[in-house]
Design an enzyme around this catalytic site. Sequence first.
Site, PDB file in Angstrom:
ATOM      1  N   LYS A 121       0.828  -1.209   0.000  1.00 17.82           N
ATOM      2  CA  LYS A 121       0.000   0.000   0.000  1.00 17.82           C
ATOM      3  C   LYS A 121       0.859   1.254   0.000  1.00 17.82           C
ATOM      4  CE  LYS A 121      -4.512  -1.506   1.335  1.00 17.82           C
ATOM      5  NZ  LYS A 121      -5.070  -2.289   2.437  1.00 17.82           N
ATOM      6  N   LYS A 213      -9.501 -14.062  -9.875  1.00 14.31           N
ATOM      7  CA  LYS A 213     -10.458 -14.371  -8.828  1.00 14.31           C
ATOM      8  C   LYS A 213     -11.697 -13.484  -8.942  1.00 14.31           C
ATOM      9  CE  LYS A 213      -9.825 -14.578  -4.037  1.00 14.31           C
ATOM     10  NZ  LYS A 213      -9.003 -14.491  -2.833  1.00 14.31           N
ATOM     11  N   LYS A 216     -15.313  -8.083  -6.067  1.00 12.46           N
ATOM     12  CA  LYS A 216     -16.302  -7.016  -6.151  1.00 12.46           C
ATOM     13  C   LYS A 216     -15.748  -5.791  -6.867  1.00 12.46           C
ATOM     14  CE  LYS A 216     -15.048  -4.780  -1.926  1.00 12.46           C
ATOM     15  NZ  LYS A 216     -15.409  -3.723  -1.030  1.00 12.46           N
TER      16      LYS A 216
END
Length: 346
Positions: A121, A213, A216
Amino acid sequence: MQMTKPVILTGLRANNDLQIGNYFGALLPIILMAKQRAGEYQINLFMPDLHSFTTPVDHAQLQNNIMNNLRIFTAAGLPLDNPDVHMYRQSYVPAHSELTWILDCFAGFGELSRMTEFKDKSARLGVEHIGVGQFNYPVLMASDILLYQAAYVPVGDDQRQHIEFTRMLAERMNNRFGELFTLPASMQEQAEFFGSSEGRALRIMDLQDPTKKMSKSDESGKGCIFLGDEPAVAHKKVMSATTDSVAQVNHDTINQPGVSNLLRILALLRGVELEVVVHEFNGVTSYGDFKRTVADEVAAFLTDFQAKLAAVDDTAIKSKLAESEALMNQQANQTLLNVQKAVGLR
Ligand code: TRP
């Protein structure tokens, strides 16, 4: 210690748009595990609400999302009436935050800087745009686990580093102050304990791009089936799933990733072994009927799940939370007090 049975603990991450990949891959295996292991074990399933804004969220929606997630867990079969199964919100047990501060002072800045999630991150966003909460979050997770002397912490492989960090920190504290904490089992020991039937499920991939995968964050939403999708919309998504031109229904993830994914989805929905559905479509040479079978099953699952969700009784959830949170405060405060004494605060 007040825990009379060994503890199995995991955090059910609040995630607003749950999709069938999370449902069958994470939520359902945990619920089945809880049902199987209750009796012999204390099962702590908690909502890590303090973890939910290490990255920015819409705070006006947070309370709603937490309740919605609890409803989803309940609709998925979480046994609220089982006295060994505890469902609680992390922020309702202040000891999580208090132990975090104490452990912070024994955790290394370097150690936390080397955590993959933090490194990724900060590389992506730059350290100036990363909150201290993101940096510090493995210590909160260690507190979540150590407060209850958890023996097993079933989590996905992406959490391996956090489990290792927790074990290391616990050991460091124990070496310095005496036996304060139970070391949770290593990922290896957990794999042996849970075996292959619990906590591990067939992977569900994106319908449009079956090499990645199901997620969302898929832009179009066409490759992903959300638990809240209209059954008819989900039906269409399956019918337009990417397949191939092999014209055989095989489970072959290399050459037929799309068809293989649909086979796995069907097996999960029916709760049968993959071999059973593979066998059913043996010799089939066109995909139309095969897809329709999967699409019908997906639509039926959503219809059923959404009916269950609508029927969830919020008062049952609230009384379970109140009961669990009272008991968890007792257990966690006991551990916290031992730590406070050990470090000289009491
Ligand atoms: N970090 C976990 C995840 O991202 C969620 C979590 C928070 C958790 N605290 C925990 C899991 C304690 C297990 C134990 O999925």
